[in-house]
Design an enzyme around this catalytic site. Structure first.
Site, PDB file in Angstrom:
ATOM      1  CG  HIS A 306      39.350  32.175 -21.081  1.00 45.07           C
ATOM      2  ND1 HIS A 306      38.870  32.984 -21.438  1.00 45.07           N
ATOM      3  CD2 HIS A 306      38.532  31.390 -20.937  1.00 45.07           C
ATOM      4  CE1 HIS A 306      37.574  32.695 -20.276  1.00 45.07           C
ATOM      5  NE2 HIS A 306      37.150  31.147 -20.662  1.00 45.07           N
ATOM      6  CG  ASP A 363      37.587  24.665 -22.961  1.00 49.01           C
ATOM      7  OD1 ASP A 363      36.587  23.511 -23.114  1.00 49.01           O
ATOM      8  OD2 ASP A 363      37.553  25.768 -23.234  1.00 49.01           O
TER       9      ASP A 363
END
Length: 428
Positions: A306, A363
């Protein structure tokens, strides 16, 4: 003496103050840099640039911390209430019982769309991208509620926020029904927020879809975990558009378009695509991990890493447990979840990924949960819109309330031709 930073150029030294946030984040205030020196900073992607001061969300990516209005994200897991979190993000504190009831009643009362909007849905082809429909319908919604283009007090904002947060479910459900050629199902005011959305998506004219409590809680949690994430691409877009004093509907519609990009809101669909590719291609998780480590393989481990988090994304940990609960309740054995578990196990034990701080993000599991509930991949990002909407409203409000706010206008370093002349067409 206040802390400051000195910059030297052409034999002159300039001093700029250091700004410190409540969590001791530090930034250099360079608002006078261009007027002082004639220079600007160059920061592609704005990775080192603070565009504003904000009191909404705090992230410490190195420690895996996420807090909404100072409250750790984990504290919303036990009894997930998306509506309570939405109100808190927008207005800065947890609602009392009267405020929570009033806001909930406004959501219930405003779930219906103006009947004329059905004709607008009919104008889209059935193969239209759901995010295109969603963005367009939010702007269309503004046409039916133009009295909220200009907001003068907090009660007005609460009313329009309730309308947006309520009607976005109906827009999402009608979008799903339109794309699939199904008759529209109207809201049921006896159902709670998430149950009502699932009812509008999955009920039949002769049979109502009733969501299990575990499914409601899972969807509440997904929405909560996506409700805000500081100055990401779509939120920054909402602020950018809102800085021109554009109305809330236009600003939110622009945020939807930013979220549409596969590098932002489409990431959970990319994860599911990866898992399906592994499953359908007969690959093992071990083989895929090895391919992902090879620079020339063009294979990426989706759902890991991320831009902000350099530690395990706290939202991923919460969704991992929720994923188990949902699949157990639905009594489904999903081979994609088995692949996901194995990928996580292998990656977290492999120094290649750990040394690069590539941990599972939000996700990684959200797509599996949405798939289990029955939501198709092309609707995943629309679900993200529903979750992120309160954060967008909160940031629009925060900017709108700031008396020092200015229209956003980034600078550039020009690299084009220098002082060329126009050549008539017969001489080219």
């Amino acid at each position: 003496m206040a802390d400051s930073v000195q910059i030297s150029s052409n034999g002159k030294t300039y001093s700029y103050p250091v700004v410190t946030g409540t969590e001791n984040e530090r930034g250099i205030d360079i608002s006078r840099l261009r007027s002082d020196t004639g220079m600007i900073t160059l920061d592609p992607g704005y990775g080192n640039t603070g565009s504003c001061k904000s009191a909404i969300t705090y992230i410490d990516g190195d420690k895996g911390i996420l807090r909404y209005r100072g409250i750790p994200i984990e504290e919303f897991e036990r009894e997930p209430d998306f509506i309570e979190v939405a109100w808190m993000l927008i207005f800065g504190r947890l609602p009392n019982s009267t405020e929570r009831e009033r806001f909930g009643n406004r959501l219930t009362a405003n779930a219906h769309l103006h009947e004329s909007m059905k004709h607008t849905f009919e104008g889209f082809p059935t193969n239209a991208p759901p995010m295109a429909i969603t963005s367009a319908m939010i702007n269309t919604l503004g046409c039916f509620h133009s009295e909220f283009y200009s907001l003068t007090d907090e009660m007005q904002l609460e009313e329009v926020a309730a309308r947006l947060i309520s009607k976005i479910r109906t827009i999402a459900a009608f979008t799903y029904r339109r794309v699939n050629g199904l008759p529209y199902i109207y809201p049921d005011d006896k159902l709670r927020y998430c149950a009502n959305m699932l009812h509008m998506m999955f009920s039949k004219p002769y049979e109502q879809y009733i969501a299990d409590t575990e499914i409601e809680d899972a969807l509440n949690l997904i929405f909560i975990l996506h409700a805000d994430h500081e100055q990401n691409c779509s939120t920054s877009t909402v602020r950018m558009v809102g800085s021109s004093k554009a109305n809330l509907f236009a600003s939110i519609s622009a945020g939807v378009c930013a979220l549409w990009g596969p590098l932002h809101g489409g990431a959970n669909a990319e994860v599911l695509g990866m898992l399906e590719k592994i499953h359908d291609g007969g690959l093992t998780a071990e083989k895929y991990i090895e391919l992902a480590k090879q620079k020339d393989s063009n294979v990426r481990l989706m759902g890991f890493g991320h831009r902000v988090y350099k530690h395990y994304d706290p939202r991923a940990k919460m969704l991992q447990k929720t994923c188990e609960t949902v699949l157990k309740k639905l009594n489904r054995q999903d081979p994609l979840l088995d692949i996901a578990r194995k990928l996580e196990e292998l990656a977290l034990a492999d120094d290649y990924f750990v040394s690069r701080k590539l941990y599972p993000n939000v996700d990684f599991y959200s797509g599996i949960i949405l798939r289990a509930i029955g939501i198709p991949i092309n609707m995943f990002t629309v679900m993200f819109v529903i979750g992120r909407l309160p954060g967008w409203i909160a940031h629009w409000k925060e900017q709108h309330d700031d008396p020092t706010a200015k229209i956003a206008r980034p600078r550039q370093i020009y690299t084009g031709p220098v002082n060329r002349h126009y050549v008539p067409i017969n001489q080219r």
